[in-house]
Design a protein around this motif. Structure first.
Motif, PDB file in Angstrom:
ATOM      1  N   GLY A  25       0.811  -1.214   0.000  1.00  0.00           N
ATOM      2  CA  GLY A  25       0.000   0.000   0.000  1.00  0.00           C
ATOM      3  C   GLY A  25       0.841   1.259   0.000  1.00  0.00           C
ATOM      4  N   VAL A  26       1.892   1.279   0.815  1.00  0.00           N
ATOM      5  CA  VAL A  26       2.780   2.442   0.871  1.00  0.00           C
ATOM      6  C   VAL A  26       3.530   2.601  -0.453  1.00  0.00           C
ATOM      7  CG1 VAL A  26       4.790   3.452   2.025  1.00  0.00           C
ATOM      8  CG2 VAL A  26       3.023   2.318   3.384  1.00  0.00           C
ATOM      9  N   ALA A  27       4.040   1.499  -0.971  1.00  0.00           N
ATOM     10  CA  ALA A  27       4.783   1.551  -2.233  1.00  0.00           C
ATOM     11  C   ALA A  27       3.885   1.974  -3.397  1.00  0.00           C
ATOM     12  CB  ALA A  27       5.427   0.192  -2.519  1.00  0.00           C
ATOM     13  N   ALA A  28       2.638   1.555  -3.372  1.00  0.00           N
ATOM     14  CA  ALA A  28       1.695   1.908  -4.450  1.00  0.00           C
ATOM     15  C   ALA A  28       1.474   3.422  -4.500  1.00  0.00           C
ATOM     16  CB  ALA A  28       0.368   1.181  -4.241  1.00  0.00           C
ATOM     17  N   ARG A  29       1.521   4.079  -3.356  1.00  0.00           N
ATOM     18  CA  ARG A  29       1.391   5.545  -3.319  1.00  0.00           C
ATOM     19  C   ARG A  29       2.538   6.249  -4.030  1.00  0.00           C
ATOM     20  NH1 ARG A  29       0.866   7.307   2.732  1.00  0.00           N
ATOM     21  NH2 ARG A  29       1.583   9.199   1.731  1.00  0.00           N
ATOM     22  N   MET A  30       3.651   5.528  -4.209  1.00  0.00           N
ATOM     23  CA  MET A  30       4.854   6.102  -4.811  1.00  0.00           C
ATOM     24  C   MET A  30       4.840   6.014  -6.338  1.00  0.00           C
ATOM     25  SD  MET A  30       7.156   6.807  -2.278  1.00  0.00           S
ATOM     26  CE  MET A  30       8.566   6.776  -3.339  1.00  0.00           C
ATOM     27  N   GLU A  31       3.787   5.451  -6.895  1.00  0.00           N
ATOM     28  CA  GLU A  31       3.673   5.281  -8.349  1.00  0.00           C
ATOM     29  C   GLU A  31       4.858   4.504  -8.928  1.00  0.00           C
ATOM     30  OE1 GLU A  31       2.938   9.125 -10.074  1.00  0.00           O
ATOM     31  OE2 GLU A  31       1.295   9.535  -8.687  1.00  0.00           O
ATOM     32  N   MET A  32       5.233   3.425  -8.236  1.00  0.00           N
ATOM     33  CA  MET A  32       6.289   2.533  -8.726  1.00  0.00           C
ATOM     34  C   MET A  32       5.703   1.624  -9.793  1.00  0.00           C
ATOM     35  SD  MET A  32       7.964   1.193  -5.172  1.00  0.00           S
ATOM     36  CE  MET A  32       8.711   2.324  -4.022  1.00  0.00           C
TER      37      MET A  32
END
Length: 124
Positions: free
Chosen positions: A28-35
């Motif tokens: 969820g946190v990584a998804a916010r980073m637009e990876m």
């Protein structure tokens, strides 16, 4: 240095059964980073593997506190909290730990003393 700005913190029991929550939070946190999907998968797997290494060692803490710093660069710090208990596990193999984690995350720092992994930092 470690920056606690906008840090998302999760504390879980240091048990394998709690690691899916860690993995989902990392995703969820990584998804916010637009990876991209491959990088996102690497991040959540590396966080899971780092936590797994800390729950499978000879001495296990009560809890793990995972701090996600969702900035550029993305960083995660996983630290042992509470009293330690001895288990039938093995003393961690630092070289193996680094080898596994650096295949997914370029920068890994493992803080280990008295044959215990106390913290693992992952940076993209």
């Amino acid at each position: 240095g470690w920056l606690m700005v906008d840090c998302i913190t999760l504390t879980v029991p240091a048990k394998e059964s709690a690691l899916m929550v860690v993995r989902l939070t990392a995703a969820g946190v990584a998804a916010r980073m637009e990876m991209d999907l491959e990088t996102l998968d690497d991040v959540k797997t590396a966080v899971y593997e780092a936590c797994y290494a800390m729950t499978m060692q000879k001495f296990i803490p009560e809890q793990l506190t995972i701090c996600f710093a969702p900035g550029e660069p993305f960083a995660v710090k996983i630290c042992a909290e509470g009293a330690w208990r001895e288990t039938a596990g093995k003393v961690p193999d630092l070289k193996l730990c680094y080898a596994v984690l650096t295949t997914m995350i370029p920068h890994v720092k493992v803080d280990m003393d008295e044959r215990k992994i106390r913290c693992i930092e992952l940076h993209r």
